[in-house]
Structures are given as C-alpha cells and as structure tokens.
Design an enzyme around this catalytic site. Structure first.
Site: not given
Ligand code: EPU
Length: 429
Positions: A92, A116, A336, A408
C-alpha cells in the site's frame, strides 16, 4: 512457501541491533523522485517492502543500487508517471509516490490501494489534501488520476500552496502532502498533521534538499515552496517498531537483554507500559535494556492505541501477546484501524484467553508459563510478530505459516533472534 518454526520456552539473553525504520525508508525513497540526480540513503533495511519500493522507482525510470545498507538512487530521468496495480497491491505504501510525482511531473496515475487485512484504509485524505493545493484528482478505472494546475486554469504546471486540515492525523497522507508542497508555488499549511518520528526523518531529508519547512514534530507544518530541490544524502532513523517488538519478545521470554542502535525517545509510551507491567527497563542514549527484578511476573496493563506520541497501533498485537502471560485481566483498545485483531484467533490456538468486542479486546492472562505451542498462520506484518513473541514464550513447538508477512518488515529476524539464544528456523511448508 516457507514457515517459521520456534521451539519455545527458552529465555532470551543478549544484545540485538535495530535496523533502519521501514516506515521511514519508504517515504524517503519516494522523496528521491522530487529532485533529479543521485540521492544517497543510509541505514536502509533490506526488506521485502523496501525492495518493492526500489522496483517501483526503477519502473518509473530511476536506477537503484544497494551497497551494504546504503541505497544510491538516481532519479535524473523519469520515464513513467504511474504506479501500476501490480505494485500497489503488494504494498500500500506505493501510494507515497503520488505527492512527489505530482510535484515533479505535474501529473500522475497511481493505482488505488484496496482494503487490507487490518482495515479499509481509504486514501481520501491524500486526494482531498492535494486538491487543496490545486490538483485535480479523480478515480478512473481503479486509479487515482491527479494533475496539477494553477489559478489561471492551466493544467500540468506547479501546485499552488494552500491550507490542508486533516480530519484525522494520517502518516502517509501527511508525507504525501509534505512532498507535494515543497515544490508548490507559495505557502502551504498542514493542520492536524501526524507527528510520527518517520515524518521528522522525511522533513530532515527534504530540508537537506533545500526545502523550507517549519513546525517539525508538531501537528502544524508550514511549507514555503521552492523552485527546485537538490539530491539528498540522508540517514534513516532506527525502527522503533522493530525495537519495541524485540523488547517485548525478550521480556515475554522471561529473559533479559538490550536493544541497541535505537532511538529511545521514539518509544515513550511502550517504555512506560513495560514498566507498569513490572518489567525493569533501563534507557540509555541509544539503548534500551529490559529484564526482571525479583519475580518474573507480568502485571496486567491496559493499552489504547493513539497517533504518536500515544501507544502505536503497530505494537498493539505484540503487547497483546505479552498480556496473555500476565497475572490479571487487561483491556486493549484499538482506535486506529477497525480490523486489527487478526492475531486473536491465532493466539487462542496457543491457549490464550481473549474476548473481543468491536475495537476492544479483553485478555485474561495465563501467567508466564501459560501458552502452548501450536500451528498458526500469519495474517499481516504486526500480527505475525505477535505470534513470534507468543511462540518464543510458549512451551513446545510453534509453526508460523505465511512468513512472507514478517519479511516485509523485520530484517534478518531469524539471525537476530538466534543471536539471543532463541531456537528458531525456517522450513519449507
Ligand atoms: N485514513 C482515512 N483516510 C485517509 C488516510 C487514513 O480515513 O485518506 C484513516 C485510516 O483508515 C486509519 C487512520 O486514518 O484509520 C490512520 O491511518 P494512517 O493514514 O496514519 O495510516 P497509513 O499512513 O496508511 C502508516 C504506517 C502503518 C501504521 C499507520 C498508523 C507506513 C508505510 N505505514 O500507515 O504501518 O500502522 O501509519 O501508525 O508508514 C506497519 O508498518 O505494519 C503499518 C501498517
């Protein structure tokens, strides 16, 4: 396919060295798209995800070369402007090329990541934010098609600075907007931005390239766009989630040891929660030690996942494994992601007593010797690492299938754990 086999019940002792952070390496690799030339990224973990990002950069026309833990990425000539479904579906975080490609090329096409194993994970905050910077975004045939434009209605030019308010702090959303805003005309303000240390690492890299950003570490970031950026030479921060996983593993095994080359300041909530569980924690400059004073007994502690500096969702599953060994009842509240309890059914196979209700899990601890080895299945990266912790603490043999999830995000997991005396190896399924 390979599986991981653990002969549990052996306390772990010794030092373990933390690698560079996956979730910092991925946005920093994407940020090399912003400036033509050869970029140097140091301390990059060699993981399935960083290799996928390397392949995506190569697809876009960059050359990527690894020497030890240093990556040399030359983005002088970009020959494509899209991130195809085949790559985004395996990772992603490929969506991180959206901001930089739009900023550099004025247009891009990035496959929409699907849901996912841990939740729906939409990207609406990314696209809404880019629209605040003047981009036109639409979803067409499963792709986010984005094009920049200016107030005169001309398409494909530079983005325009603007104000973005995130409804919820989003890590990769904040990173995408930062990368878009550094080359925009004028000033951008990001409000309610995520504050994870990986974002600080990205800001350091962008500043080193010539970007003008203020507010690092806070929830309001101000970016003054510049005309162009220079190639970067930047070091990836230590992986706080890997560090936390090994600290919990050592404690859960009843052993004692140190996690070295880490950034203790990035793990404030975990250190506190481990101490509340009765585990002795000693913090030094770049080392955290865990061990026991007196009885090896884990007190039950509640956790609630929150954006940084709150307790990280990426360490929720691992802490739950520790709580299955406690002497009481602990409540785990996942705020989250809506579906991040996939490890529960697998932990139950090992004897754990866990009840779930929506985003809450109630764990009734079995005591330090309570878990029994079993065949289990990895479902996502962090769920898998909680099964490793449980397997190390359990008596008997645990076979964890689908270990590609672990690969990963955990560099040299088997070697690192073996170095602590764990009986762990890979086998063909
Ligand atoms: N969200 C929305 N809309 C968006 C973006 C996010 O509703 O456009 C929601 C998500 O569904 C979630 C919350 O906002 O409920 C926070 O999600 P966030 O966008 O912060 O997650 P992410 O950026 O997709 C990153 C990490 C994840 C980690 C999360 C939270 C990376 C590459 N991935 O994901 O890492 O869990 O932040 O800290 O930085 C992992 O390493 O195993 C992993 C999943």
């Amino acid at each position: 396919m390979e599986k991981l086999v653990i002969e549990g019940g052996t306390p772990l002792y010794g030092d373990i060295r933390v690698s560079g952070a996956k979730n910092a390496a991925l946005p920093l690799m994407a940020a090399t798209l912003l400036a033509p030339g050869e970029h140097i990224l140091r301390n990059v973990p060699n993981l399935r995800d960083t290799r996928t990002m390397g392949r995506l950069l190569e697809y876009l026309g960059a050359s990527v070369r690894r020497e030890g833990d240093t990556l040399f990425i030359d983005t002088t000539n970009l020959t494509a402007d899209d991130a195809p479904y085949e790559m985004v579906k395996t990772m992603r975080a490929s969506v991180l090329v959206l901001g930089p490609l739009l900023a550099r090329l004025g247009r891009t096409r990035v496959s929409l990541p699907g849901g996912c194993a841990i939740g729906e994970r939409p990207v609406n905050f990314h696209t809404a934010g880019l629209q605040q910077l003047g981009a036109k975004c639409r979803i067409e045939n499963g792709y986010i098609e984005a094009e920049s434009g200016n107030l005169r209605g001309e398409r494909g030019g530079r983005l325009q600075g603007g104000t973005v308010y995130f409804d919820m702090p989003t890590v990769t959303g904040t990173e995408n907007l930062l990368m878009a805003a550094v080359l925009a005309d004028g000033k951008t303000v990001l409000k309610n931005a995520a504050r994870e240390p990986e974002i600080g690492n990205l800001i350091d890299m962008l500043e080193g390239m010539g970007a003008k950003i203020s507010g690092s570490g806070s929830d309001t970031l101000e970016i003054e766009g510049v005309a162009e950026l220079a190639p970067a030479d930047c070091t990836i921060i230590p992986d706080r989630i890997e560090a936390g996983t090994y600290l919990i593993a050592i404690a859960a095994s009843g052993g004692a040891g140190r996690v070295t080359h880490c950034a203790p300041a990035h793990l404030p909530s975990l250190v506190e929660k481990l101490r509340q569980s009765g585990i002795a924690v000693a913090v030094e400059e770049d080392t955290i030690a865990v061990g026991w004073e007196g009885e090896r007994e884990v007190a039950s502690v509640d956790i609630k996942t929150r954006p940084y500096p709150g307790y990280p969702t990426d360490l929720q599953a691992q802490f739950m494994a520790l709580m299955t060994l406690s002497n009481g009842v602990s409540t785990i509240h996942e705020t989250i992601f809506e579906n991040r309890f996939m490890h529960v059914a697998e932990l139950r196979r090992m004897g754990a007593k866990i009840k779930t209700d929506g985003r809450f899990a109630v764990v009734t601890g079995l005591g330090m010797k309570g878990l029994r080895g079993a065949p289990v299945m990895a479902t996502d990266l962090r769920a898998s690492s909680s099964l490793v912790i449980a397997g190390l603490a359990a008596s008997g043999r645990t076979d964890i299938s689908r270990i590609y999830h672990l690969e990963r995000g955990y560099e040299n997991l088997v070697d690192k754990l073996s170095g602590l005396g764990a009986k762990v190896w890979k086998e063909e399924e």
